[in-house]
Design a protein around this motif. Structure first.
Motif: not given
Lengths: 385, 349
Positions: B223-226, B314-326, B343-349, B262-267
């Motif tokens: 539903d929401r690729p990370v 994985g924990d960060a990806a799961r949180r983003l997939a659930e919509g808790d941050g971008d 270091v791995c920077v992740l973004e929700g779709e 490069d951009a704001a970090v939610d968590f």
């Protein structure tokens, strides 16, 4: 392949039973500095380091690449450690090549090593593990039954292994880096050496060596400027299969066949025996040359031994194999696979000295590991693919 | 660079497992593959991370592969590193264009020995290992130097522990958790001055698995690729006396290359086994006080060595997939005193 990759530097240490003249950092640095010198580069030209070795129990250092980081000039750079059993020297190079072909880095130093004298390989392979039974037989004890099975299936003459060992031991006399250089080697000396794991005799076995092998890889534009022309990567492949399951053919494993097929497809090779000029194949016990000739498609099934018998795999044969003396002559386990790649690259760069195959344009490097279940391969060419 | 998304993730952590490594791993791999909605035969590459020394035998990964399955033969590799680096190798493989998806897994069982002592084997084998300095003692030296350099106090460390343990209460995969306040934690005795028990990791046994997929296919699978937007790793020299232990220069380089700023970090999910290391990493990664760190409780609350770095991703990806941050930052580390960092920077779709 997305981007082209060239091997622009090669460095090997002298292989020996005990390199007590150097520490572990000293050993890996010896190979790395020679590779950089060959490429006319220094550590500052390197973007990333990919290092490989077999089990950490062989030296008794846990994740030793962290300890070796600055000896390899890796400070502030990416450092990856690969471990895929005996095939690791090959797969380490494959990972390093992929960093170039994926366009992530411009130049990568890749190195594989083992300093077996720090520990004892037999112990390292047979510690009493929790939850399971220790084999206490070393690698020879594991592979001897596979060789017996091959002899039964193929009807190969019993002295095939001795002839292979004689060829490799004579080739080693032409390689200044080789660990075992037995000046008076002949058929009788090998035949009369002690039987270790029937049908494997002492002189049909690989030694335990200390040593390291390094290669500098570069993307196309940089590889074109190499002081010694680059060896170009025409293809590389890896395949794995489980150790055992009912019906598994561990003499002629499917994973090896598939990896070879994939390699030839990438390199546009339809007749490997004709189109490849020579090969460095992972042969830790003499009989494996005949077995791998079949597995890799150089000979029909059950006829690999004929290549040995007819002298095809000799240095002056039509398909030279293990011109360097092979794993039978130098076996710093983690490095052994990368030595195969490096020696193949040396052939197409015309750097192999006394064991050079005249006019070699395409050469193959091969490694295997585990219970004949991990395979990595590379095809190197004098010309760009 | 090809866009690569984390489409599924599963983990298991326990203070002490009776099962062996393969038994721990298999259900986790099965869950990650099932959640990916891909058939095993569709997955192009497999890469794992583990340590032979942790398992106490050579070729730990071979038995794992036998369990996970590799028939018909597969394209497969293994790093003797935290699973986060196995993910990196898989990401590189996808970048070559040879494959479009990968299964990544890692496992570690710390309870088979005294982990802090086992880690002494990572040191200089000629000069340091013989003295058998355990990991907690070495971390104590780093913590002392850090407090002196930064002007922070043991109370700041206790605050990190209290917050992590509190956050861990909502994470079923954390092994240490609870409602503690910093003042009470500070009343406990030292383990390795200035570190107390709460400043040191809760060692655990477990496994992690993840499926990553490139491009459009990933969009069809979740539903929401990370997406992995930045990925880099670096190493510092090993000798403890040769570097400034109060900083993590390799983490700083990796963060810059991965584009953290490069951009704001939610968590952020940072793999800091010791409390003071979270503060060192915050500084190295340039994360301000407004950035929430380790909402999972982090590695402090479940130190499954070889898996815990991949767990942060994985924990960060799961949180983003659930919509808790971008946008989130995930981090893994290896070696004593944060020697090696990813270091791995992740973004929700």
């Amino acid at each position: 392949m997305a981007n082209l990759c060239g091997v622009v530097g090669i460095g090997q240490t002298k292989y020996d039973a005990k390199r007590i003249d150097v520490s572990m950092p000293g050993l890996v640095r010896e190979a790395a500095l020679r590779a950089l010198e060959d490429a006319d580069l220094d550590f500052s030209d390197i973007d990333a380091v990919v290092i490989g070795k077999a089990p950490d129990t062989f030296e008794g250092v846990m994740l030793p690449e962290n300890y070796l980081a600055d000896a390899l000039g890796a400070t502030g750079k990416p450092l990856l450690r690969v471990h895929t059993a005996g095939s690791v020297g090959g797969s380490t190079a494959n990972v390093a090549i992929s960093l170039i072909t994926a366009g992530i880095h411009d130049r990568v130093l890749t190195l594989s090593w083992e300093k077996q004298s720090e520990s004892n390989a037999m112990w390292g392979l047979t510690v009493s593990p929790p939850f399971s039974v220790a084999v206490v037989a070393g690698a020879g004890g594991f592979f001897a039954p596979l060789i017996r099975s091959y002899i039964r299936r193929s009807g190969a003459p019993e002295d095939t292994g001795i002839r292979t060992a004689l060829k490799d031991r004579q080739n080693a006399l032409k390689n200044p880096y080789a660990h075992l250089r037995i000046e008076d080697v002949d058929f009788d000396k090998i035949a009369s050496s002690p039987m270790l794991w029937d049908p494997i005799r002492y002189l049909e076995s690989c030694p335990s060596s200390d040593g390291a092998c390094a290669m500098v890889l570069a993307r196309e534009e940089l590889a074109e400027k190499a002081p010694t022309p680059a060896a170009w990567v025409h293809g590389m492949s890896m395949r794995s299969e489980p150790t055992q399951f009912p019906g598994r053919d561990s003499v002629n494993p499917v994973a090896g066949q598939l990896a070879a097929r994939d390699l030839y497809r990438q390199a546009g090779i339809t007749n490997p025996r004709q189109e490849i000029d020579c090969a460095e194949i992972y042969v830790p016990f003499s009989w494996f040359e005949a077995m791998w000739m079949e597995n890799l498609g150089f000979a029909p099934e059950n006829e690999g031994w004929k290549m040995v018998y007819e002298g095809a795999t000799a240095l002056d044969g039509d398909f030279p194999v293990n011109m360097s003396g092979g794993v039978l002559s130098s076996n710093a386990i983690g490095a052994s696979g990368m030595i195969r790649y490096a020696e193949a690259a040396m052939q197409v760069r015309g750097q192999a000295g006394e064991h050079q195959v005249e006019g070699a344009r395409k050469a193959m490097g091969h490694a295997y590991g585990g219970g004949s279940q991990y395979f990595s391969m590379c095809l190197l060419g004098k010309d760009k693919p | 660079m090809r866009d690569v998304a984390i489409v599924s993730f599963a983990q298991s952590n326990a203070a002490r497992e009776d099962r062996n490594e393969v038994e721990i791993l298999l259900p986790v791999v099965k869950a990650a593959v099932a959640d990916s909605k891909l058939e095993r035969s569709e997955i192009g590459f497999t890469c794992s991370g583990s340590s032979d020394f942790l398992q106490g035998q050579p070729f730990a990964f071979v038995m794992a592969l036998d369990g996970v399955g590799a028939w018909p033969p597969i394209k497969e590799s293994h790093v003797e590193m935290d699973g986060a680096w196995a993910l990196y190798e898989a990401w590189v493989k996808i970048q070559t264009g040879e494959v479009d998806s990968a299964l990544v897994y890692a496992f570690g069982k710390t309870s088979s020995g005294d982990l802090a002592e086992v880690q002494a084997l990572q040191l200089d084998p000629y000069c340091a290992t013989q003295l058998w300095p355990d990991a907690d003692s070495i971390a104590g030296i780093q913590a002392r130097l850090y407090l002196e350099r930064s002007g922070r106090s043991e109370r700041d460390l206790a605050e990190v522990a209290a917050r992590s343990l509190r956050d861990a209460q909502s994470n079923p995969h954390a092994v240490a958790k609870g409602d503690f306040d910093a003042a009470k934690l500070l009343a406990e005795p030292y383990r390795s001055t200035p570190l107390r028990d709460h400043d040191c990791p809760a060692n655990s046994d477990g496994a992690t698995a993840m499926v990553v997929v490139a491009g459009e296919r990933a969009k069809a699978l979740c539903d929401r690729p990370v997406w992995i937007r930045g990925f880099d790793h670096r190493i510092d020299p090993p000798a403890l006396g040769a570097r400034d232990l109060t900083r993590a220069p390799s983490a700083e380089i990796a963060a810059g290359r991965a584009g953290v700023g490069d951009a704001a970090v939610d968590f952020a999910e940072l793999s800091a086994p010791y409390t003071h290391q979270e503060l060192i990493l915050r500084e190295a990664l340039g994360l301000g006080d407004e950035v929430r760190v380790n909402p999972s409780g982090g590695t402090l609350c479940a130190h499954t060595m070889m898996s815990c770095g991949l767990n942060r991703i994985g924990d960060a990806a799961r949180r983003l997939a659930e919509g808790d941050g971008d946008r989130a930052v995930a981090h893994a580390s290896q070696g004593h005193c944060l020697q090696q960092n990813l270091v791995c920077v992740l973004e929700g779709e």
